[in-house]
Design a protein around this motif. Structure first.
Motif, short mmCIF file in Angstrom:
data_model
loop_
_atom_site.label_atom_id
_atom_site.label_comp_id
_atom_site.label_asym_id
_atom_site.label_seq_id
_atom_site.Cartn_x
_atom_site.Cartn_y
_atom_site.Cartn_z
N ASP A 105 -20.83 77.98 -15.73
CA ASP A 105 -19.66 77.24 -15.98
C ASP A 105 -18.94 78.97 -17.08
O ASP A 105 -18.18 78.64 -16.95
CB ASP A 105 -19.74 76.33 -17.38
CG ASP A 105 -20.38 75.52 -16.90
OD1 ASP A 105 -19.78 74.85 -15.63
OD2 ASP A 105 -20.82 74.76 -18.42
N ARG A 106 -20.01 80.24 -16.56
CA ARG A 106 -19.62 81.60 -17.39
C ARG A 106 -18.82 82.40 -15.61
O ARG A 106 -18.47 83.76 -16.05
CB ARG A 106 -20.39 82.26 -17.69
CG ARG A 106 -20.59 81.56 -19.23
CD ARG A 106 -21.84 82.05 -20.59
NE ARG A 106 -22.36 82.33 -19.83
CZ ARG A 106 -23.64 81.10 -19.72
NH1 ARG A 106 -23.25 79.90 -20.35
NH2 ARG A 106 -24.84 81.66 -18.87
N PRO A 158 -16.17 81.69 -12.85
CA PRO A 158 -15.26 81.05 -11.92
C PRO A 158 -15.28 80.34 -10.74
O PRO A 158 -15.38 79.81 -9.36
CB PRO A 158 -14.41 81.92 -13.08
CG PRO A 158 -14.64 82.82 -13.12
CD PRO A 158 -15.69 82.67 -13.62
N ARG A 159 -15.52 81.59 -10.20
CA ARG A 159 -15.90 82.42 -8.38
C ARG A 159 -17.10 81.67 -7.99
O ARG A 159 -16.95 80.98 -6.72
CB ARG A 159 -15.52 83.48 -8.01
CG ARG A 159 -14.02 84.18 -8.45
CD ARG A 159 -14.11 85.38 -7.70
NE ARG A 159 -15.20 86.50 -8.35
CZ ARG A 159 -15.07 87.03 -9.58
NH1 ARG A 159 -13.27 86.38 -10.26
NH2 ARG A 159 -15.70 88.13 -10.27
N LYS A 193 -18.67 78.81 -9.28
CA LYS A 193 -18.58 77.57 -9.43
C LYS A 193 -17.58 76.99 -8.36
O LYS A 193 -17.79 75.72 -8.46
CB LYS A 193 -17.69 77.18 -10.49
CG LYS A 193 -17.93 76.28 -11.51
CD LYS A 193 -17.47 75.47 -13.15
CE LYS A 193 -17.42 74.43 -13.46
NZ LYS A 193 -17.41 74.23 -14.61
N GLU A 194 -16.92 77.63 -8.55
CA GLU A 194 -15.60 77.44 -6.64
C GLU A 194 -16.54 77.19 -5.38
O GLU A 194 -16.15 76.19 -4.86
CB GLU A 194 -14.03 78.37 -6.94
CG GLU A 194 -13.29 77.78 -6.12
CD GLU A 194 -13.20 76.35 -6.32
OE1 GLU A 194 -12.99 75.84 -5.34
OE2 GLU A 194 -12.85 76.07 -7.43
N THR A 238 -26.18 82.82 -10.21
CA THR A 238 -26.04 82.43 -11.13
C THR A 238 -26.59 83.69 -12.18
O THR A 238 -26.60 84.14 -13.07
CB THR A 238 -25.54 80.94 -11.36
OG1 THR A 238 -26.83 80.68 -11.37
CG2 THR A 238 -24.59 80.13 -10.60
#
Length: 116
Positions: free
Chosen positions: A15-16, A18-19, A21-22, A38
């Motif tokens: 969640d912190r 973004p790349r 998560k994508e 992560t």
């Protein structure tokens, strides 16, 4: 830790990031790769792109090794900064010591005189 717990932790850390998560959303990372990325990038966000590149081009072992090195370096750097901040020192010089060999935090008062 269970596999479900590990994946939940990975999702929360992502969640912190973004790349990352994508990349997870697009299926570009396996659960093992996502966990390694992560875990390290949550400690060293500047490593996120390098870790994602390693996930795309390196073996899982290579990714884990890189993630471990980046996490260790970031953790070590933070520990040194915290120790420096806690003592009010900015340099890397030796810690002053009292005659007893114990670290000194300031002037050492002489022992009280005995009343004889």
């Amino acid at each position: 830790m269970t596999e479900a717990g590990r994946q939940l932790g990975t999702a929360k850390r992502a969640d912190r990031l973004p790349r990352t998560k994508e990349a997870m959303r697009r299926g570009k990372l396996s659960p093992t790769q996502a966990d390694a990325v992560t875990d390290a990038a949550s400690v060293d966000p500047d490593a996120e792109d390098e870790l994602l590149g390693a996930a795309a081009h390196d073996t899982t072992k290579g990714l884990r090794d890189l993630a471990g090195r980046r996490k260790a370096a970031a953790t070590s750097s933070r520990s040194e900064t915290s120790a420096s901040d806690a003592t009010g020192r900015c340099g890397g010089g030796p810690t002053p010591t009292a005659p007893s060999g114990l670290a000194s935090t300031g002037p050492v008062a002489p022992p009280p005189r005995s009343r004889s």
